[in-house]
Scaffold this motif. Structure first.
Motif, PDB file in Angstrom:
ATOM      1  N   MET A   1     -38.780 -38.588  18.410  1.00  0.00           N
ATOM      2  CA  MET A   1     -37.727 -38.489  19.403  1.00  0.00           C
ATOM      3  C   MET A   1     -38.164 -39.275  20.631  1.00  0.00           C
ATOM      4  SD  MET A   1     -35.889 -35.113  21.055  1.00  0.00           S
ATOM      5  CE  MET A   1     -35.641 -34.380  19.483  1.00  0.00           C
ATOM      6  N   LYS A   2     -37.245 -40.071  21.141  1.00  0.00           N
ATOM      7  CA  LYS A   2     -37.554 -40.902  22.297  1.00  0.00           C
ATOM      8  C   LYS A   2     -37.581 -40.073  23.569  1.00  0.00           C
ATOM      9  CE  LYS A   2     -35.906 -45.075  20.239  1.00  0.00           C
ATOM     10  NZ  LYS A   2     -35.580 -46.426  20.505  1.00  0.00           N
ATOM     11  N   PHE A   3     -38.376 -40.549  24.535  1.00  0.00           N
ATOM     12  CA  PHE A   3     -38.537 -39.822  25.788  1.00  0.00           C
ATOM     13  C   PHE A   3     -37.215 -39.711  26.545  1.00  0.00           C
ATOM     14  CE2 PHE A   3     -40.337 -39.389  30.177  1.00  0.00           C
ATOM     15  CZ  PHE A   3     -40.865 -38.121  29.969  1.00  0.00           C
ATOM     16  N   SER A   4     -36.358 -40.739  26.427  1.00  0.00           N
ATOM     17  CA  SER A   4     -35.059 -40.678  27.102  1.00  0.00           C
ATOM     18  C   SER A   4     -34.209 -39.541  26.530  1.00  0.00           C
ATOM     19  CB  SER A   4     -34.313 -42.005  26.975  1.00  0.00           C
ATOM     20  OG  SER A   4     -34.054 -42.326  25.628  1.00  0.00           O
ATOM     21  N   THR A   5     -34.322 -39.285  25.251  1.00  0.00           N
ATOM     22  CA  THR A   5     -33.582 -38.179  24.616  1.00  0.00           C
ATOM     23  C   THR A   5     -34.105 -36.841  25.123  1.00  0.00           C
ATOM     24  OG1 THR A   5     -33.233 -39.532  22.644  1.00  0.00           O
ATOM     25  CG2 THR A   5     -32.946 -37.154  22.405  1.00  0.00           C
ATOM     26  N   ILE A   6     -35.403 -36.718  25.213  1.00  0.00           N
ATOM     27  CA  ILE A   6     -35.998 -35.473  25.726  1.00  0.00           C
ATOM     28  C   ILE A   6     -35.548 -35.226  27.163  1.00  0.00           C
ATOM     29  CG2 ILE A   6     -38.186 -34.361  26.348  1.00  0.00           C
ATOM     30  CD1 ILE A   6     -39.427 -35.924  23.947  1.00  0.00           C
ATOM     31  N   LEU A   7     -35.527 -36.283  27.980  1.00  0.00           N
ATOM     32  CA  LEU A   7     -35.088 -36.135  29.370  1.00  0.00           C
ATOM     33  C   LEU A   7     -33.613 -35.760  29.472  1.00  0.00           C
ATOM     34  CD1 LEU A   7     -36.980 -38.946  31.307  1.00  0.00           C
ATOM     35  CD2 LEU A   7     -37.267 -36.479  31.493  1.00  0.00           C
ATOM     36  N   LYS A   8     -32.797 -36.234  28.540  1.00  0.00           N
ATOM     37  CA  LYS A   8     -31.380 -35.837  28.547  1.00  0.00           C
ATOM     38  C   LYS A   8     -31.255 -34.338  28.303  1.00  0.00           C
ATOM     39  CE  LYS A   8     -29.563 -40.249  27.027  1.00  0.00           C
ATOM     40  NZ  LYS A   8     -28.853 -40.980  25.978  1.00  0.00           N
ATOM     41  N   TRP A   9     -32.026 -33.815  27.368  1.00  0.00           N
ATOM     42  CA  TRP A   9     -32.002 -32.377  27.105  1.00  0.00           C
ATOM     43  C   TRP A   9     -32.492 -31.597  28.330  1.00  0.00           C
ATOM     44  CZ3 TRP A   9     -29.291 -30.173  23.522  1.00  0.00           C
ATOM     45  CH2 TRP A   9     -29.027 -30.834  22.333  1.00  0.00           C
ATOM     46  N   ILE A  10     -33.575 -32.053  28.928  1.00  0.00           N
ATOM     47  CA  ILE A  10     -34.138 -31.354  30.083  1.00  0.00           C
ATOM     48  C   ILE A  10     -33.158 -31.374  31.256  1.00  0.00           C
ATOM     49  CG2 ILE A  10     -35.950 -31.459  31.858  1.00  0.00           C
ATOM     50  CD1 ILE A  10     -37.851 -32.395  29.592  1.00  0.00           C
ATOM     51  N   THR A  11     -32.594 -32.547  31.547  1.00  0.00           N
ATOM     52  CA  THR A  11     -31.657 -32.626  32.672  1.00  0.00           C
ATOM     53  C   THR A  11     -30.387 -31.835  32.384  1.00  0.00           C
ATOM     54  OG1 THR A  11     -30.814 -34.757  31.863  1.00  0.00           O
ATOM     55  CG2 THR A  11     -32.518 -34.817  33.577  1.00  0.00           C
ATOM     56  N   GLY A  12     -29.953 -31.815  31.137  1.00  0.00           N
ATOM     57  CA  GLY A  12     -28.775 -31.015  30.782  1.00  0.00           C
ATOM     58  C   GLY A  12     -29.003 -29.529  30.996  1.00  0.00           C
ATOM     59  N   ILE A  13     -30.177 -29.055  30.609  1.00  0.00           N
ATOM     60  CA  ILE A  13     -30.508 -27.638  30.801  1.00  0.00           C
ATOM     61  C   ILE A  13     -30.643 -27.321  32.286  1.00  0.00           C
ATOM     62  CG2 ILE A  13     -32.315 -25.904  30.425  1.00  0.00           C
ATOM     63  CD1 ILE A  13     -32.760 -27.287  27.649  1.00  0.00           C
ATOM     64  N   CYS A  14     -31.289 -28.205  33.037  1.00  0.00           N
ATOM     65  CA  CYS A  14     -31.425 -27.982  34.490  1.00  0.00           C
ATOM     66  C   CYS A  14     -30.066 -27.962  35.174  1.00  0.00           C
ATOM     67  CB  CYS A  14     -32.307 -29.056  35.112  1.00  0.00           C
ATOM     68  SG  CYS A  14     -34.048 -28.913  34.680  1.00  0.00           S
ATOM     69  N   GLU A  15     -29.179 -28.853  34.783  1.00  0.00           N
ATOM     70  CA  GLU A  15     -27.830 -28.862  35.361  1.00  0.00           C
ATOM     71  C   GLU A  15     -27.086 -27.579  34.994  1.00  0.00           C
ATOM     72  OE1 GLU A  15     -26.330 -30.756  37.503  1.00  0.00           O
ATOM     73  OE2 GLU A  15     -27.630 -32.495  37.555  1.00  0.00           O
ATOM     74  N   ALA A  16     -27.269 -27.096  33.781  1.00  0.00           N
ATOM     75  CA  ALA A  16     -26.620 -25.843  33.379  1.00  0.00           C
ATOM     76  C   ALA A  16     -27.132 -24.672  34.204  1.00  0.00           C
ATOM     77  CB  ALA A  16     -26.845 -25.590  31.886  1.00  0.00           C
ATOM     78  N   LEU A  17     -28.417 -24.668  34.504  1.00  0.00           N
ATOM     79  CA  LEU A  17     -28.968 -23.600  35.339  1.00  0.00           C
ATOM     80  C   LEU A  17     -28.424 -23.683  36.771  1.00  0.00           C
ATOM     81  CD1 LEU A  17     -32.668 -23.597  34.104  1.00  0.00           C
ATOM     82  CD2 LEU A  17     -30.921 -21.875  33.655  1.00  0.00           C
ATOM     83  N   LEU A  18     -28.270 -24.889  37.282  1.00  0.00           N
ATOM     84  CA  LEU A  18     -27.716 -25.048  38.620  1.00  0.00           C
ATOM     85  C   LEU A  18     -26.226 -24.708  38.659  1.00  0.00           C
ATOM     86  CD1 LEU A  18     -29.500 -28.310  39.812  1.00  0.00           C
ATOM     87  CD2 LEU A  18     -29.898 -25.974  40.612  1.00  0.00           C
ATOM     88  N   ALA A  19     -25.567 -24.707  37.505  1.00  0.00           N
ATOM     89  CA  ALA A  19     -24.134 -24.400  37.437  1.00  0.00           C
ATOM     90  C   ALA A  19     -23.846 -22.906  37.376  1.00  0.00           C
ATOM     91  CB  ALA A  19     -23.517 -25.101  36.226  1.00  0.00           C
ATOM     92  N   ILE A  20     -24.869 -22.071  37.298  1.00  0.00           N
ATOM     93  CA  ILE A  20     -24.642 -20.628  37.272  1.00  0.00           C
ATOM     94  C   ILE A  20     -24.068 -20.215  38.623  1.00  0.00           C
ATOM     95  CG2 ILE A  20     -25.731 -18.357  37.087  1.00  0.00           C
ATOM     96  CD1 ILE A  20     -27.870 -19.702  35.310  1.00  0.00           C
ATOM     97  N   PRO A  21     -22.876 -19.623  38.614  1.00  0.00           N
ATOM     98  CA  PRO A  21     -22.236 -19.274  39.891  1.00  0.00           C
ATOM     99  C   PRO A  21     -23.142 -18.400  40.769  1.00  0.00           C
ATOM    100  CG  PRO A  21     -20.699 -19.014  38.095  1.00  0.00           C
ATOM    101  CD  PRO A  21     -22.047 -19.281  37.476  1.00  0.00           C
ATOM    102  N   PHE A  22     -23.175 -18.715  42.011  1.00  0.00           N
ATOM    103  CA  PHE A  22     -23.944 -18.047  43.064  1.00  0.00           C
ATOM    104  C   PHE A  22     -25.447 -18.225  42.895  1.00  0.00           C
ATOM    105  CE2 PHE A  22     -19.959 -15.605  42.740  1.00  0.00           C
ATOM    106  CZ  PHE A  22     -19.414 -15.963  43.965  1.00  0.00           C
ATOM    107  N   ALA A  23     -25.989 -18.012  41.721  1.00  0.00           N
ATOM    108  CA  ALA A  23     -27.437 -18.134  41.525  1.00  0.00           C
ATOM    109  C   ALA A  23     -27.901 -19.572  41.722  1.00  0.00           C
ATOM    110  CB  ALA A  23     -27.838 -17.630  40.146  1.00  0.00           C
TER     111      ALA A  23
END
Length: 101
Positions: free
Chosen positions: A1-23
């Motif tokens: 798996m390419k590093f760019s793919t791993i970073l897409k997963w990581i950034t997607g998860i981080c964005e999802a965590l930042l999208a939690i309302p109020f938290a």
């Protein structure tokens, strides 16, 4: 798996965590907007690596825009949500492309 793919997963998860309302908003505010700067930098790195690896990079561009506009509370929440979805779909497609090669 390419590093760019791993970073897409990581950034997607981080964005999802930042999208939690109020938290997510509370985390950004109490951290002095630092998470938005961190996300901007990591999206920029992901964009460069995705271009280098000839992968799609729309999610990274959307992430850069989100990091800038996320200082606006409701708009930031909506953008984090959309960006997380786009990046996770993009990560899935990149993973499938990596396995096909």
């Amino acid at each position: 798996m390419k590093f760019s793919t791993i970073l897409k997963w990581i950034t997607g998860i981080c964005e999802a965590l930042l999208a939690i309302p109020f938290a997510g908003g509370l985390f950004v505010l109490t951290s002095g907007w630092g998470p938005l700067l961190f996300m901007f930098i990591i999206h920029a790195v992901t964009l460069v690596l995705s271009i280098r690896d000839n992968r799609t990079f729309g999610g990274s561009i959307l992430g850069l825009i989100t990091s800038v506009l996320a200082v606006i509370p409701v708009i930031g929440w909506a953008l984090h949500t959309v960006t997380a979805i786009v990046l996770l779909i993009d990560g899935g497609r990149s993973t499938r492309a990596d396995k096909a090669v």
